[in-house]
Scaffold this active site. Sequence first.
Site, PDB file in Angstrom:
ATOM      1  N   SER C 300      30.392  39.512  44.408  1.00  0.00           N
ATOM      2  CA  SER C 300      29.822  40.565  43.570  1.00  0.00           C
ATOM      3  C   SER C 300      28.398  40.255  43.140  1.00  0.00           C
ATOM      4  O   SER C 300      28.033  39.099  42.911  1.00  0.00           O
ATOM      5  CB  SER C 300      30.663  40.739  42.297  1.00  0.00           C
ATOM      6  OG  SER C 300      31.979  41.087  42.627  1.00  0.00           O
ATOM      7  N   HIS C 398      36.042  43.865  37.193  1.00  0.00           N
ATOM      8  CA  HIS C 398      37.003  42.980  37.864  1.00  0.00           C
ATOM      9  C   HIS C 398      37.925  42.287  36.868  1.00  0.00           C
ATOM     10  O   HIS C 398      39.094  42.041  37.166  1.00  0.00           O
ATOM     11  CB  HIS C 398      36.268  41.961  38.738  1.00  0.00           C
ATOM     12  CG  HIS C 398      35.645  42.572  39.961  1.00  0.00           C
ATOM     13  ND1 HIS C 398      36.374  43.073  41.005  1.00  0.00           N
ATOM     14  CD2 HIS C 398      34.342  42.779  40.295  1.00  0.00           C
ATOM     15  CE1 HIS C 398      35.565  43.554  41.938  1.00  0.00           C
ATOM     16  NE2 HIS C 398      34.321  43.391  41.535  1.00  0.00           N
TER      17      HIS C 398
END
Lengths: 468, 468, 468, 468
Positions: C300, C398
Site C-alpha cells: 500500500s 485495512h
Amino acid sequence: RYSTHSRGGVSGMEEILSRVVAPLPSYETRDKSPPPPETNSLEFMYFYKSLDKEDKLCFLTKLSQDFGVDHKSVSELALKLLDTQLRDLATILLAEDRLRYTLTPRYKQLFSHISRVEGGVKFLVDLRADVLEIISSKASDSPHIRDLNGALKSLLSEWFSVGLLRLERITWQSPCEILQKISQYEAVHPVRNWTDLKRRVGPYRRCYAFTHAAMPGEPLVVLHVALTEDISDNIQSIVREFATLDSDEDVNKINSAIFYSISSTQAGLQGVELGNVLIKRVVRELQSEFPVMAQFSSLSPIPGFSAWLQGLLSQCRKEGRAFDLLSEEEWKEIQHATDSTPGTPTVDSLRKLLSSNEWMRSERLCGVLEPVLMRLCAWYLYGEKRRGYALNPVANFHLQNGATMWRLNWHADTSPRGVANSCGIMVNYRYFLNETSKNSARYLQNKVIAASDQVLGFVSQFQKASKL
Amino acid sequence: RYSTHSRGGVSGMEEILSRVVAPLPSYETRDKSPPPPETNSLEFMYFYKSLDKEDKLCFLTKLSQDFGVDHKSVSELALKLLDTQLRDLATILLAEDRLRYTLTPRYKQLFSHISRVEGGVKFLVDLRADVLEIISSKASDSPHIRDLNGALKSLLSEWFSVGLLRLERITWQSPCEILQKISQYEAVHPVRNWTDLKRRVGPYRRCYAFTHAAMPGEPLVVLHVALTEDISDNIQSIVREFATLDSDEDVNKINSAIFYSISSTQAGLQGVELGNVLIKRVVRELQSEFPVMAQFSSLSPIPGFSAWLQGLLSQCRKEGRAFDLLSEEEWKEIQHATDSTPGTPTVDSLRKLLSSNEWMRSERLCGVLEPVLMRLCAWYLYGEKRRGYALNPVANFHLQNGATMWRLNWHADTSPRGVANSCGIMVNYRYFLNETSKNSARYLQNKVIAASDQVLGFVSQFQKASKL
Amino acid sequence: RYSTHSRGGVSGMEEILSRVVAPLPSYETRDKSPPPPETNSLEFMYFYKSLDKEDKLCFLTKLSQDFGVDHKSVSELALKLLDTQLRDLATILLAEDRLRYTLTPRYKQLFSHISRVEGGVKFLVDLRADVLEIISSKASDSPHIRDLNGALKSLLSEWFSVGLLRLERITWQSPCEILQKISQYEAVHPVRNWTDLKRRVGPYRRCYAFTHAAMPGEPLVVLHVALTEDISDNIQSIVREFATLDSDEDVNKINSAIFYSISSTQAGLQGVELGNVLIKRVVRELQSEFPVMAQFSSLSPIPGFSAWLQGLLSQCRKEGRAFDLLSEEEWKEIQHATDSTPGTPTVDSLRKLLSSNEWMRSERLCGVLEPVLMRLCAWYLYGEKRRGYALNPVANFHLQNGATMWRLNWHADTSPRGVANSCGIMVNYRYFLNETSKNSARYLQNKVIAASDQVLGFVSQFQKASKL
Amino acid sequence: RYSTHSRGGVSGMEEILSRVVAPLPSYETRDKSPPPPETNSLEFMYFYKSLDKEDKLCFLTKLSQDFGVDHKSVSELALKLLDTQLRDLATILLAEDRLRYTLTPRYKQLFSHISRVEGGVKFLVDLRADVLEIISSKASDSPHIRDLNGALKSLLSEWFSVGLLRLERITWQSPCEILQKISQYEAVHPVRNWTDLKRRVGPYRRCYAFTHAAMPGEPLVVLHVALTEDISDNIQSIVREFATLDSDEDVNKINSAIFYSISSTQAGLQGVELGNVLIKRVVRELQSEFPVMAQFSSLSPIPGFSAWLQGLLSQCRKEGRAFDLLSEEEWKEIQHATDSTPGTPTVDSLRKLLSSNEWMRSERLCGVLEPVLMRLCAWYLYGEKRRGYALNPVANFHLQNGATMWRLNWHADTSPRGVANSCGIMVNYRYFLNETSKNSARYLQNKVIAASDQVLGFVSQFQKASKL
C-alpha cells in the site's frame, strides 16, 4: 418459395439436376469459377425434402449415375499419366493432380456448396442416412449409390473432425430442447420421464455430448457417466436409484467413472467415429475434475446374446450335440429345476425357459443357470467373431477404443429388456488409461482381445465343457 | 514436453518424419486402421515450430517429396483402370475409387490428424503461410512443394467452408483481445490509437468479422462499414471525423453502407475466399437492421496506380511517345504550372512532381492534373489486365463479387499514403444487389467489367487522348 | 423529449418539484396509492441533468427544504405517542409505526421511483456525488442538505448490499469498454498504456471488480492483485515488469496474493463499504483457485506522509525542537551529506532535500535517511490519529478490515509520485485470515492497531528518539 | 456445520437470538460499527430452517417482541423532539433523525446482514411467507408479528424494486430448471405435460418472467401471452390447440396480445407489486417486437363467481326473494328445462344444477342460463365491492393496472375447473394504452371502474331485473 415442382416425376428430377448440379470446371479454370448461386443449393434441398421415399431412391440413383465422375476423361488422363512415367517429376505430379481432380464426382461439388448454406450440413447428414438405408435395405445395389455414400462419408469425416466438435456437459440447466433430445436419443436404457432424466444429469452423474458448429443445439453423440465408489456391477443402482437426487456430491465417495450409456444420434454419421473420441475427451474432463480418480469402466449391455444362445441351442439339438454345451449334471439339474414334462427334450425346456423372464424369479433356477450362462456369454463376447473382430458390436466398439473385457456381471440388468437381450448379464469394459493405446493397436491390427482373468476363466471353462 | 530434438538436422528430420507420418493403409483396411496417437501430431507441431526458416524449407521439402503419393502404385492402378474399361461399371467404379484413394498424399492424412488436436487448424493455416512464402519468394521451385500447397488448400477450403464460419459484430463491448487484433490487422487505413479504434466500432460504423470454431478469438477476415447519408467520396470523413463518437445513431440519416476496409488476416488462407462471402453476409445483416437501406458501395484504395503511372511515363519518354498520354495543351499547362527548368523534359518534371505530394497543396496544379490523372486512373482500373482480369487486385476482388466500377473520386484520400499510392484518388465499387450475381458471372466467365457512365467516360477520354 | 424548460430559473424549479415530487399518501392509504407515472421520474432526471452547478445547488436546496419531512405532523404524532405510553402494546406499536412513516421525507419516495427507471440508480449515485461535493466544498451548510445526504446514503446502502453485487474477474477477454474504465479509474498506480493494462490483467495478476445489476458494465470497486512467490516489498516489480507477459503461470511459484491497488469508482457511494467486502470475496476466490495459498497482503501507498513530515519539521523548527525528531548524530550526518551552506539551519536543508526526489540518487543520503524516515513513517502510520483511528486513510481502511500493519518497505515506490508522497516508502498490511475478525473488532471498538514487531520496533525507536 | 442446537427449545432460541441479533449501535457510532461476522447470519438461517412449524412461531414471536424497537428510547426521543420545536431547524432535524434511527427495530439490521450472504434474500422471502401464514391463519395475533411483517415488507420492497429486476423471455431454449418451475408455478391453467408446456413457450405464444440478481434461476412472477388475430373469447383455443406447435409465426396474423395467465411465485413477496410492472414491461417488449400491434387484453378467470352465486341464491331463497334475481319467465324456463321434481323449489333445482357441470352439455339449458348468468356475473365483477374496490381479486388487479372491464365471454372455459369456478364464463380486461394511467388513478383514488358498453349493459339488465 421454390414454386411447385409438379413438373411430373422423372423429367422434373432431370430438369432440376441438370440445372442445379454444375459441371466440373476445367482443370485450368478450377480456381477461377464463380460459385453457383446459393439458390441452387436451396432449391436442391427443398426439392429433395419434398420427395417420398421411392422418389428419393430414384432421384439419388440419377444423381449418382449421371452426375458422378466422367469416366472417359478419367481413362484418358490415366493413359496420359502412364505416358509421362519416363518424364520429369514435375510433369508426373501435374498429370497426377489432373487425374485426381478429374476423379472428383460432380455431385461432390454440389455437396460442398450445400454445406455452406444454413442447415446444409444437417441436410447432408440426413441425406447420407437415406443412402445408408437404401444400401442396407438392399433397395438398390447400384455401385454408383455406393460411390455416393463414399463421397458423402469422406466429406462428413472432414467436417466432423474433432477440431470442430465442442464438448458440452449437459445439466438440468441446459436448454430444454437439448434435454428433450438427449431423452429421445437414449437408446440403451430408455428414459421414462423427466424425473428420470433429471436424475441422469444430476448429482453423481455426468452427461456429455459433442455438438458441431454447423448443427447448433443438436447433440451428435451422448455419453452418460455414473460417478461411484466401486465399479458398478448392475444397472439398477444407476438408473433406478433416486435417493441422491437432491443431495450434494461427496467427492470422497467418488472413485470410479462408469460409462453406462453411449448413443450416436445421427444415422448419417455412421463410420465417422465420434464415440471413441468422446470417451477420450470425457476421461480427460473427469481427470481434471477429479484428479485422483483411478477407475474408468463401462457397464455395457450385451445385445444379441440371447438370440445367439437360442440359435446355438437349436442347432445343437438338431445336430444332437447338446452335451457339447452343458455337462450331463447340468442338464439334469435343469431338468429337475424345470420339472419339464417327461418326453420333452431338456434342450427344448431350456430354450422355452430362456424365452421368458420367469426363471429370474426362481432362486433355484438362477443358481443352476448362472455358471452355464456366464461361461456361454463369455464365449459369445470373446470367442465369436466376424471378420476376425468381436461379433458383438458393443464389445467391438470398446475393444477398438483399447478397453479390456473386464468383468461379466450376473443379475446386472433385471429389466424385462435386459433379461430378454442377455439373460440379465452385463459386462464392464474397463479403461486402463496407460494401456488403451497399446490394446487398441493390438486389437485393430492383430485382432487380439485384452481380457481379464475372470473373463478368460469363463472362456476356458466353456472350452473345456464344450467340444465346439 | 517433447524432449530435445537435438538429433542433428537432417537425420533428426528424417527420423521424426518416418515415425510420425504414418503410411497410407491399404485400400482394404482403410476403415479398419486405428488413428495414430495424438502425440504424433503434437510432436510434429512442436518440432516444426522449433525450426528456423531455412530448416523449415528443408523439412517441408522432405515431407512433400518423401511422404506424398506413391507414384508406382498410382501408375499400376492407372494401368489396371485402363484394363477394366470394357468390364462392368461396378468394376470400373471400384478401380477408380482405388486410384482416387492411392492419389491421396501420405501427408494429407497427417494434416487431418493434426486438425483434430487443439490448435491444430491454426497450425496448418500458419504452415500453409510458410509454404506460400516459399513459393512466392522462389526459395524453392520444387513441384512437390506446389503439390503440398494444393493439398493444404483443399483441406483448408473444406474446413473454412461457410457453414462453419460465424459472423461476429465487433463493438466496444467485444473482448479487448479481439479489438487489439482488429487494430493490428487493419491494413487499409491503419488504426492510430484506441480512440481511433473506438470510432471504428462506434455509432455510424459497423465492424464485422468471420471467426471459426476451430480458431476461437481469431478474426479471419474483417470488414469495416460506415453508415452514411450519401455514398462517401472521400475517406477523411470516415476515419478522421470524431464528432459523432458519443452521439446516438439517427436512423433517418442512414441511407448508405460504405465498405471502407476489408482485411484478410491469415496469410495461410490465400485462395480460400472469405471476403466475398463476408460482404454478402454483411449486406444481409444490414438489410435486416435497416430494411430501407438501398445503397451499398465500397470506398476503395487503388494500390499500384502511382507505380503503374510512373512506369508508363518512363516508358513513354523512352519511346518518345509522351504525346500519346497527354495532349499538347496539357503538357504546356503542366510546364507552366511546374515552372520546370528549361531543358528538363516535361515528362521528367511530371514524374518528379508526382513522386512527392507537394502538388496537392497547389490549387493550380490540382486543377491541371485532375482531368489527366482521373482518366489515366480510370484506364488503369478498367483497361489494364492480367490474364484477362483486372490487374488491380482490389478491383478484381470487387468485380468478382459482382460490384460495378461506379465512381472515381478526386481528393478522396489526402493522407501521404493515399497520395503516394494513387495520387489521392479512390474508387467506389457499388453493389447493386439485384445485379451482382449476373455481374459476377459475366466477369468471371467472360471477363466483362461492369462500369458506370462516369468511369466509361474517363476511359473513352483516355482512349481518344492516347493512341495506346 | 422533455421540452424546453426555459421557464426561467427558480419558478421553473418550483413548478417541476411541486408537480413531480408526490406528497406522502396518508398512513391509511399508503398501500393503496398508485405509483406516479414513470415520466415523472424521467422528467426529474432530465431536468436535473440540464442544470449547471449553481442551479443544482439551488435545486437541491429547494428539494431538501420543501419536500422533506412534515415537521408539524411529526411533532403531533410524537405527542400522540407519548400519550399512548400507558396503553396496550398494540396501540404503542401502531403509534410508533405512524411516527416512523411520517418521518419519511417526501423526496425519499421520489428516489425510490427513480431507482426503478432505466439508469435511475446510476442517476442517484451521481446525485449523491453532487450532494457530497456540496457538503465537502462547504457550498452550503444547510442541515436539510445533510438530511438529503443521509436519506440517499441509506437507500444506496440497501441497493448496494452484497447480495446484489456480482464479482467479476477482469481479463484481456473482458469487453474493451470495461477495461478502458478500469484503466481510467486506476488511481493508485496510474495505467500508462494498453500494454501496461494488459499486464495488469495477464499472467501472475488478477483484477476483480464488483458490478451491480442496476448499473451493468460499470465496475464499482476494483482490486488489483499480484500473485508472487514472496510478499512483495516494492511496486516496481509489479507494475514495471513485463517479462512474464506471455508466459504461462507456474502454480508452484505462486505463494502470495498481493493487493497492490484498490479503487472505488463512484464518488456517490462514499460510506457504502464495498472495498472491504471485495477483499474478502477475492480472498475466498483465490483460496478456491489456489488451495494452498497462505500469504495475503496489501502493498500500500502512504499518501500524506511527506506532507505530514514537512509540517512536522516546520513546526519543530519554529518551536526549536528539532532535536526531538533526530539525534544530534543524525543531524550531523545530514549536514555532511547535504553540504548545506553554513548558516542554513539543517532542518531547512532537510526540508528542501525532501521536497525534491534528488536525494534518492545518492547512496550516501539514502543511507543516512533510511533509519530516520522509516521510524518517522512508522509513527505517522501507527501513532497519528484522528478521533482515535489511524489518520492515514489507507491504514484506516485495512485496519478496519482486520489487517495487521506488517512491514514498512524502503525504496518501495521509486516513481516521482511515490517519492513525493511518501519518500518512496510503502507498507504491507497483511491479512492473517484467522485473525482478521478479531483484529477488526478490536480496532473498530477499542481502537487497537495490530502491528508486527518490525513496525512496533520502529515506533519504539521513534518514541525513544523523540520526546514528542 | 453449525453444531447440534439441541440445547433445548426455548432457552436455545433465546441463546441464539441474544448472540446473533446485535444491539443497535448508538446513534453516534452507527457508521463506525463493524458489521457482525457473516457466520451470525448463517447460523440464524441454519437454526431457523431446522425448526418445525410450531417452534418457528415461538421463535418469530420472541424475535419480534424482544428484538424490536426500544420503546423507552423512542419515547424519550419523542419528548426531546417536542422540546426542540422552538429551536432552530438544524436542531429539529437532528432530533428527528435520532428519533427515526431509534425507531429502527433491532431485527431489521439482522435482516440487512442476512440479505448479504448467499441465499439470504431468498431466505427472507420465505421467512416472510411464514410470517404471512401466521397472520392469515390467525396462529398469532401479536402486534409485534405484524410489525415484523411490515419491516420485512419494506426491506423486500427496496430490494425488489424494478431497477433490480430482469425481464427474461422463457422459451424452449431456456434451462430445463426454469421451465420446470414455470410449469409448477402455473396456477391459472395448470400445465398437464411437457408438450403442453412446449406449446406455451412456442410459436404464437410468449412467456415472460421477472428474475432478480439475488435469486438467480428463480422466476418471481410469470406472464403467459398468446398472440392472436382477434381478442380471444375462450381459453380452449389457447391452451388446448396444438396445430401451430411446429409452424413458423406469420406476423400478419398477429394483431392482439392476450395475457391469459399471470402467476406470482413467491408467497413472501405479497404486497410487493411485481405483476403490474411485468405487464407494463411486456407491453413495451411486444410493441418493439410488433410495432403495429394494437390490441392488448387479458383473458381472465373469475374465481369465486360460482361460490358467490350459490351464496346469493341460498340467501334469496331464505329470504324468499328469488324473484329479485330472475324474472318469472326465467324461473319458468328453468323449471321446464330442469324437469325439476314438482314440489322442489326451482331455486334449489338451479343451485343443484349449477353445482355440477352437467348443464353445459344441454343446449337448451345453456340457452336459458346464458342471459341470466352473464348479467349476474357482470354484477359480481362490477358491483360487488370490498372496501370500495372490486371484490374479485383478478378484477381488482387489472383495474388497478388501468385496464378496462371489456367483455364477458360465454363458454369461455369449459374445463371442469372453469365451469366449477365461474360457470365457464371468462372476462377480458383490455389495456387501452393511452388510458391506463388515467384509469388506474381513477380506480385507486376514486374507486371508479372503467367498463365497456357490453359490461355496463349486463350490469344495467341486472339492476333492472333485481331490486337488490
